[in-house]
Design a protein around this motif. Structure first.
Motif, PDB file in Angstrom:
ATOM      1  N   GLY A 250       2.944  -3.237   2.632  1.00  0.00           N
ATOM      2  CA  GLY A 250       1.762  -3.923   2.139  1.00  0.00           C
ATOM      3  C   GLY A 250       0.983  -3.269   1.026  1.00  0.00           C
ATOM      4  N   HIS A 251       1.343  -2.073   0.567  1.00  0.00           N
ATOM      5  CA  HIS A 251       0.598  -1.442  -0.525  1.00  0.00           C
ATOM      6  C   HIS A 251       0.700  -2.296  -1.792  1.00  0.00           C
ATOM      7  N   LEU A 252      -0.379  -2.360  -2.552  1.00  0.00           N
ATOM      8  CA  LEU A 252      -0.438  -3.260  -3.703  1.00  0.00           C
ATOM      9  C   LEU A 252       0.645  -3.016  -4.747  1.00  0.00           C
ATOM     10  N   ASP A 253       1.096  -1.773  -4.907  1.00  0.00           N
ATOM     11  CA  ASP A 253       2.148  -1.545  -5.906  1.00  0.00           C
ATOM     12  C   ASP A 253       3.486  -2.146  -5.475  1.00  0.00           C
ATOM     13  N   HIS A 254       3.550  -2.697  -4.264  1.00  0.00           N
ATOM     14  CA  HIS A 254       4.771  -3.342  -3.781  1.00  0.00           C
ATOM     15  C   HIS A 254       4.544  -4.782  -3.319  1.00  0.00           C
ATOM     16  N   ALA A 255       3.305  -5.200  -3.146  1.00  0.00           N
ATOM     17  CA  ALA A 255       3.047  -6.523  -2.569  1.00  0.00           C
ATOM     18  C   ALA A 255       1.968  -7.318  -3.308  1.00  0.00           C
ATOM     19  N   LYS A 256       1.530  -6.863  -4.452  1.00  0.00           N
ATOM     20  CA  LYS A 256       0.387  -7.477  -5.127  1.00  0.00           C
ATOM     21  C   LYS A 256       0.577  -8.973  -5.401  1.00  0.00           C
ATOM     22  N   TYR A 257       1.758  -9.393  -5.816  1.00  0.00           N
ATOM     23  CA  TYR A 257       1.981 -10.788  -6.210  1.00  0.00           C
ATOM     24  C   TYR A 257       2.747 -11.593  -5.158  1.00  0.00           C
ATOM     25  N   ARG A 258       2.735 -11.103  -3.947  1.00  0.00           N
ATOM     26  CA  ARG A 258       3.466 -11.789  -2.877  1.00  0.00           C
ATOM     27  C   ARG A 258       3.032 -13.252  -2.716  1.00  0.00           C
ATOM     28  N   LYS A 259       1.751 -13.506  -2.655  1.00  0.00           N
ATOM     29  CA  LYS A 259       1.244 -14.878  -2.464  1.00  0.00           C
ATOM     30  C   LYS A 259       1.678 -15.787  -3.611  1.00  0.00           C
ATOM     31  N   GLU A 260       1.661 -15.274  -4.833  1.00  0.00           N
ATOM     32  CA  GLU A 260       2.089 -16.063  -5.979  1.00  0.00           C
ATOM     33  C   GLU A 260       3.575 -16.400  -5.875  1.00  0.00           C
ATOM     34  N   TYR A 261       4.388 -15.433  -5.431  1.00  0.00           N
ATOM     35  CA  TYR A 261       5.823 -15.693  -5.264  1.00  0.00           C
ATOM     36  C   TYR A 261       6.066 -16.722  -4.174  1.00  0.00           C
TER      37      TYR A 261
ATOM     38  N   HIS B 167       6.514   6.017   6.182  1.00  0.00           N
ATOM     39  CA  HIS B 167       5.921   6.149   4.845  1.00  0.00           C
ATOM     40  C   HIS B 167       4.517   6.727   5.005  1.00  0.00           C
ATOM     41  N   GLY B 168       4.457   8.002   5.339  1.00  0.00           N
ATOM     42  CA  GLY B 168       3.161   8.630   5.570  1.00  0.00           C
ATOM     43  C   GLY B 168       2.486   8.011   6.771  1.00  0.00           C
ATOM     44  N   GLU B 169       1.299   7.466   6.567  1.00  0.00           N
ATOM     45  CA  GLU B 169       0.503   6.894   7.657  1.00  0.00           C
ATOM     46  C   GLU B 169       0.919   5.473   8.011  1.00  0.00           C
ATOM     47  N   THR B 170       1.805   4.882   7.279  1.00  0.00           N
ATOM     48  CA  THR B 170       2.223   3.504   7.511  1.00  0.00           C
ATOM     49  C   THR B 170       3.740   3.432   7.566  1.00  0.00           C
ATOM     50  N   ASP B 171       4.266   2.248   7.784  1.00  0.00           N
ATOM     51  CA  ASP B 171       5.710   2.047   7.761  1.00  0.00           C
ATOM     52  C   ASP B 171       6.101   1.278   6.509  1.00  0.00           C
ATOM     53  N   SER B 172       7.316   1.486   6.099  1.00  0.00           N
ATOM     54  CA  SER B 172       7.920   0.760   5.001  1.00  0.00           C
ATOM     55  C   SER B 172       9.278   0.287   5.501  1.00  0.00           C
ATOM     56  N   TYR B 173       9.978  -0.490   4.695  1.00  0.00           N
ATOM     57  CA  TYR B 173      11.301  -0.967   5.076  1.00  0.00           C
ATOM     58  C   TYR B 173      12.277  -0.740   3.933  1.00  0.00           C
ATOM     59  N   GLY B 174      13.473  -0.339   4.288  1.00  0.00           N
ATOM     60  CA  GLY B 174      14.561  -0.227   3.341  1.00  0.00           C
ATOM     61  C   GLY B 174      15.493  -1.403   3.535  1.00  0.00           C
ATOM     62  N   LEU B 175      16.477  -1.525   2.656  1.00  0.00           N
ATOM     63  CA  LEU B 175      17.419  -2.633   2.727  1.00  0.00           C
ATOM     64  C   LEU B 175      18.850  -2.160   2.600  1.00  0.00           C
ATOM     65  N   LEU B 176      19.710  -2.769   3.382  1.00  0.00           N
ATOM     66  CA  LEU B 176      21.153  -2.687   3.178  1.00  0.00           C
ATOM     67  C   LEU B 176      21.567  -4.110   2.852  1.00  0.00           C
ATOM     68  N   ILE B 177      22.098  -4.305   1.661  1.00  0.00           N
ATOM     69  CA  ILE B 177      22.406  -5.642   1.149  1.00  0.00           C
ATOM     70  C   ILE B 177      23.908  -5.742   0.917  1.00  0.00           C
ATOM     71  N   ARG B 178      24.511  -6.738   1.534  1.00  0.00           N
ATOM     72  CA  ARG B 178      25.940  -7.003   1.307  1.00  0.00           C
ATOM     73  C   ARG B 178      26.067  -8.340   0.590  1.00  0.00           C
ATOM     74  N   HIS B 179      26.763  -8.333  -0.534  1.00  0.00           N
ATOM     75  CA  HIS B 179      27.006  -9.566  -1.273  1.00  0.00           C
ATOM     76  C   HIS B 179      28.300 -10.178  -0.771  1.00  0.00           C
ATOM     77  N   LYS B 180      28.425 -11.482  -0.916  1.00  0.00           N
ATOM     78  CA  LYS B 180      29.638 -12.158  -0.447  1.00  0.00           C
ATOM     79  C   LYS B 180      30.895 -11.664  -1.169  1.00  0.00           C
ATOM     80  N   ASN B 181      30.728 -11.012  -2.342  1.00  0.00           N
ATOM     81  CA  ASN B 181      31.883 -10.466  -3.062  1.00  0.00           C
ATOM     82  C   ASN B 181      32.333  -9.108  -2.512  1.00  0.00           C
TER      83      ASN B 181
END
Length: 177
Positions: free
Chosen positions: A7-18, A52-66
């Motif tokens: 939720g930190h703004l440098d990662h979620a600032k435009y979420r509502k717009e998206y 992520h310090g005092e909060t949690d963050s999430y990483g991703l493992l992404i598999r493409h169909k290729n």
């Protein structure tokens, strides 16, 4: 789709717009699971919790169909998972600071040190996880004034297998993986 790591703004600032644009948003922090799996277009996405310090963050493992696999790690204190069996092709990993450049008097010093990967953390992570399937390592979330991208690139190149493309995500730079 769009991934919101935390939720930190440098990662979620435009979420509502998206969301208003109709993009599918993956924001696991909304319901705080350990792990989430989702199909997004031609991608199978697995999000996993990271400290992520005092909060949690999430990483991703992404598999493409290729068959290509991407590992995305940013805003993390450490990674408790091993990805060797995942045959990762592309590593997108944070290098937020280099110890020798950190301003210990900066207002965000504690958060930087306790909530982010240093170059040394990244090196340790890659040494423990990179395999012969690796094609690229892109260093992310470089701290302004606390990193030198040429040094980061040279250092990472020296520890990954020959032929692995290494670079840093900088403003206006794009990559084709």
């Amino acid at each position: 789709g769009c991934f919101c790591s935390h939720g930190h703004l440098d990662h979620a600032k435009y979420r509502k717009e998206y969301e208003a644009m109709g993009l599918d948003i993956l924001a696991p922090q909304d319901f705080n699971p350990i792990r989430v799996n989702r199909q997004m277009g031609g991608f199978y996405v697995q999000a996993f919790k990271l400290p992520h310090g005092e909060t949690d963050s999430y990483g991703l493992l992404i598999r493409h169909k290729n068959g290509e696999t991407i590992l995305y790690l940013t805003d993390l204190s450490y990674c408790q998972y091993c990805f060797k069996a995942c045959k990762v092709n592309h590593y997108l990993v944070e290098v937020n600071y280099q110890n020798k450049y950190v301003d210990m008097e900066a207002p965000n010093y504690k958060h930087k040190i306790s909530g982010h990967f240093s170059l040394e953390n990244c090196i340790d992570f890659l040494k423990a996880n990179i395999t012969e399937h690796a094609k690229s390592v892109i260093c992310l979330h470089l701290g302004v004034g606390s990193t030198n991208y040429e040094e980061i690139t040279e250092t990472i190149e020296s520890i990954v297998p020959t032929g692995v493309y290494v670079d840093c995500a900088l403003p206006r730079r794009s990559f084709e993986l």
